[in-house]
Structure formats: structure tokens, C-alpha cells
Design an enzyme around this catalytic site. Structure first.
Site, short mmCIF file in Angstrom:
data_model
loop_
_atom_site.label_atom_id
_atom_site.label_comp_id
_atom_site.label_asym_id
_atom_site.label_seq_id
_atom_site.Cartn_x
_atom_site.Cartn_y
_atom_site.Cartn_z
N ASP A 87 -25.76 -4.96 -4.79
CA ASP A 87 -26.05 -6.02 -5.75
C ASP A 87 -24.92 -7.06 -5.70
O ASP A 87 -23.74 -6.70 -5.78
CB ASP A 87 -26.13 -5.37 -7.15
CG ASP A 87 -26.67 -6.30 -8.20
OD1 ASP A 87 -27.44 -7.21 -7.86
OD2 ASP A 87 -26.34 -6.09 -9.40
N ASP A 109 -24.89 -12.93 -2.12
CA ASP A 109 -24.93 -13.92 -3.19
C ASP A 109 -23.90 -15.01 -2.90
O ASP A 109 -22.73 -14.90 -3.25
CB ASP A 109 -24.65 -13.26 -4.54
CG ASP A 109 -24.66 -14.28 -5.67
OD1 ASP A 109 -24.88 -15.48 -5.39
OD2 ASP A 109 -24.46 -13.89 -6.83
N GLU A 139 -29.64 -15.70 -2.85
CA GLU A 139 -29.86 -16.36 -4.14
C GLU A 139 -29.69 -17.86 -4.01
O GLU A 139 -28.80 -18.35 -3.32
CB GLU A 139 -28.87 -15.81 -5.19
CG GLU A 139 -29.04 -16.45 -6.57
CD GLU A 139 -28.19 -15.79 -7.67
OE1 GLU A 139 -28.06 -14.55 -7.67
OE2 GLU A 139 -27.66 -16.53 -8.52
N GLY A 185 -25.67 -10.47 -18.51
CA GLY A 185 -24.94 -10.07 -19.71
C GLY A 185 -25.81 -10.02 -20.95
O GLY A 185 -27.05 -10.02 -20.86
N HIS A 216 -32.93 -11.87 -11.58
CA HIS A 216 -31.69 -11.23 -12.08
C HIS A 216 -31.58 -11.48 -13.58
O HIS A 216 -32.30 -12.29 -14.14
CB HIS A 216 -30.47 -11.83 -11.37
CG HIS A 216 -30.26 -11.29 -10.00
ND1 HIS A 216 -29.20 -10.49 -9.68
CD2 HIS A 216 -31.00 -11.41 -8.87
CE1 HIS A 216 -29.28 -10.15 -8.41
NE2 HIS A 216 -30.36 -10.69 -7.89
N SER A 219 -32.27 -8.25 -18.65
CA SER A 219 -32.21 -7.31 -19.77
C SER A 219 -32.76 -7.96 -21.04
O SER A 219 -32.60 -9.16 -21.25
CB SER A 219 -30.77 -6.85 -20.01
OG SER A 219 -30.41 -5.85 -19.08
N ASN A 259 -34.08 -7.14 -12.14
CA ASN A 259 -32.78 -6.45 -12.26
C ASN A 259 -32.39 -6.21 -13.72
O ASN A 259 -32.39 -7.15 -14.52
CB ASN A 259 -31.67 -7.32 -11.67
CG ASN A 259 -31.73 -7.39 -10.16
OD1 ASN A 259 -32.74 -7.08 -9.55
ND2 ASN A 259 -30.63 -7.81 -9.56
#
Ligand code: G3H
Ligand code: 13P
Ligand code: ZN
Length: 314
Positions: A87, A109, A139, A185, A216, A219, A259
């Protein structure tokens, strides 16, 4: 080691299937036995393909031999459709190192570099990785937030659809991480009402039909974990994640890898704080780490069911 010796697969066929059957393969970050155990328990229970993601700093934290010991101990078989993925690799050397260890997929990345340099580095990684049948993600566009312990991007700039087409043609990468409003985050937004830019995603899909795209920073920052953390001595205020309905919608598009790292970190921390506070006499780490595995397994199971739609797709 060759990744096939560990029972791992690369992500190429996974992504073809994910686009055809409208789901996303979850990529969960691991960095120790507890995180790996939770991810595998959920994927196996749900018969979901899964991408085990390890960042450069996570590899450093575990150490090469310990990481390989954990993967060996997981007794993975090819029919489970499990990939081991670097990652946010930031250099050709980091990607080569991961491939030599036995990773089946790498991300280069270079999104913080100028466009031409991003192309140059991503192309070099694709050339090397493809000789080893390892799949490559790159990316384009910059996600705000912390991408790694060592790098941070401060500004959001969405992926330009025309540039995406040029980039994919010039590099030969197998998948592309796009910036459509997510960030890394737990401080992603001011309110959960903020919307992902599906208009930009549609334009990218038009330019790159059936090409695997990656999200990405996906969350959701579940309020229940924040409540537990904050009521058992933590202080994580004003955190905000991506609305899960938006992620569920994204999983049915050409976004075929989503992700998630922060949600597992929150589950882990919530379990440890709660168990230690409620059992002040415990000094056996297995008590609170067993609960951490339980919370993270439940989180992965929830993500697979409600966001990724990858249940029974292995
Ligand atoms: O997107 C980055 C991941 O959350 C990995 O973070 O470098 O702290 O392991 P890390
Ligand atoms: P989150 O911080 O939203 O979990 O993103 C994780 C990620 O993108 C890992 O590469
Ligand atoms: Zn990321």
C-alpha cells in the site's frame, strides 16, 4: 519467494470479476497478528476475496521475516482469492523489495510528483512487476489527509478524466486510484452529508471503460467506536468518515478495490480501552487483544456485507 508459494493470487482476475458482478474487493491494512487474524476470519466466514494491504511503514514495523511468518501461518490457498499488496509504495526500490518478499500486487504512489514524473516512475514499476506477474496500482490526483507516516498531502485535487486516460495508456498499470472526494484518516469531512463526486467518476469510467479503479480513504469512522473510545478516556473529537451508502454505490461501479484502515484502527482502540477500563485488574494482554480481534472481525464482516457487496464472491 514467489507469491504463488504462499497460495496468494494477483488482483487481475479479481478485478475483472468485481467489475462484471458489480462489487468491490476490500483492501484492509494489517500490521500484526491481530489485524491479520481479524481480516482473514471475516473474509473466510463471508467467502469474500480480500486484499491484505501493508504499507511501507507497516512492513518496517513487522520486519520482513515476521511478515512472511504471518503470511505462511495464515495457510492461504489460491481458491480463497487473497492478494498481498504493498500500500502506497513510494519508490521503485520499495516495490521491488515487496515483490522479492512475495507480494502479489504493488501500489506505486507517485501522485505527489509532477504528471510526467508520476508516469515515468509508475511505468518503471509496471515494467518490473509485470515480469513477475505482479499487478500494479498507481494514483492520479491527490487525496487530502495523511497517506503514510512519512508523507502528507494537504490539498484535495480531483482526478482529471483526460489525464487518467493518458496516464493509463502511458504507464501500462493495471488499476488506478482516483481522487473523487475521499481522504485518509478520521477527519475526512465537516459532516457525513458531504458527497463523493460521482460525476467525475462517471467521466473517468467513460474515458477508461471496464478499467479497474480504486478508492482510498474509504473508512466510515463509525460513531459507535468514537463513542466507546471517548467514553473510556480517549479524545478523538470531530472525526467524520464517508457515508456508507455512498461507498455501497461506488462498489457497484468500476471502483473494484476499496481501502479501509482507519475503521479497523478505531475498532482495535475501542476494544482495548473498554476492556482495560472495565477490568482494571487485568494485566493479560490476551484479554484485551482478543476483544480487539473480535471488534475488527465484526468491522470487516460489516464492510464486506454493507459496502463492498463481496460476500460469496471468492
Ligand atoms: O493510507 C495509508 C494507510 O492507512 C497506511 O498507513 O503508513 O500508518 O501504515 P501507515
Ligand atoms: P482510511 O484512512 O480511510 O481507512 O484509508 C485507508 C487507505 O486508503 C489505505 O491505503
Ligand atoms: Zn490509501
Amino acid at each position: 519467494m514467489k507469491y504463488s508459494d504462499f497460495g496468494l493470487v494477483n488482483t487481475r482476475e479479481m478485478f475483472v470479476d468485481a467489475i462484471a458482478r458489480k462489487y468491490a474487493v476490500p483492501a484492509f491494512n494489517f500490521y500484526n497478528m491481530e489485524t491479520l487474524t481479524a481480516i482473514l476470519a471475516a473474509a473466510r466466514k463471508m467467502h469474500s476475496p480480500v486484499i491484505l494491504a501493508a504499507s511501507e511503514s507497516a512492513i518496517k514495523y513487522m520486519g520482513d521475516d515476521m511478515l512472511l511468518g504471518l503470511i505462511t501461518g495464515a495457510c492461504i490457498t489460491p481458491t480463497e482469492r487473497i492478494a498481498l499488496h504493498l500500500d502506497h509504495g513510494h519508490s521503485l526500490d520499495a516495490c521491488i523489495h515487496a515483490i522479492e518478499l512475495g507480494f502479489s500486487s504493488v501500489m506505486i504512489d507517485a501522485s505527489n510528483l509532477p504528471f510526467d514524473e508520476n508516469i515515468k516512475l509508475s511505468r518503471a514499476v509496471a515494467k518490473y512487476a509485470h515480469r513477475h506477474n505482479v499487478s500494479v496500482e498507481a494514483e492520479l490526483g491527490v487525496l487530502s489527509g495523511i497517506e503514510d507516516e512519512n508523507t502528507s498531502a494537504t490539498d484535495s485535487s480531483y482526478t482529471d478524466p483526460d489525464a487518467a486516460l493518458e496516464f493509463v495508456r502511458a504507464t501500462g498499470v493495471d488499476s488506478l486510484a482516483v481522487a473523487i472526494g475521499t481522504s485518509h484518516g478520521v477527519y475526512k469531512c465537516k459532516s457525513a452529508d458531504e458527497k463523493l463526486r460521482f460525476d467525475i467518476l462517471r467521466k473517468i469510467e467513460k474515458k477508461l471503460p471496464d478499467f479497474p479503479l480504486v478508492l482510498h480513504g474509504a473508512s466510515s469512522v463509525h460513531p459507535k467506536f468514537l463513542e466507546i473510545i471517548n467514553s473510556y478516556g480517549g479524545k478523538i473529537k470531530h472525526a467524520c468518515g464517508i457515508d456508507e451508502k455512498q461507498l455501497s454505490r461506488a462498489a457497484k461501479t468500476n471502483i473494484c478495490k476499496i481501502n479501509v484502515d482507519s475503521d479497523l484502527r478505531l475498532g482495535f482502540t475501542a476494544a482495548v480501552r473498554k476492556t482495560i477500563k472495565e477490568s482494571p485488574d487485568t494485566f493479560n494482554p490476551r484479554d484485551y487483544l482478543a476483544n480487539a480481534i473480535k471488534y475488527m472481525t465484526e468491522t470487516c464482516t460489516y464492510e464486506i456485507t454493507h459496502k463492498m457487496h463481496s460476500k460469496n464472491k471468492a
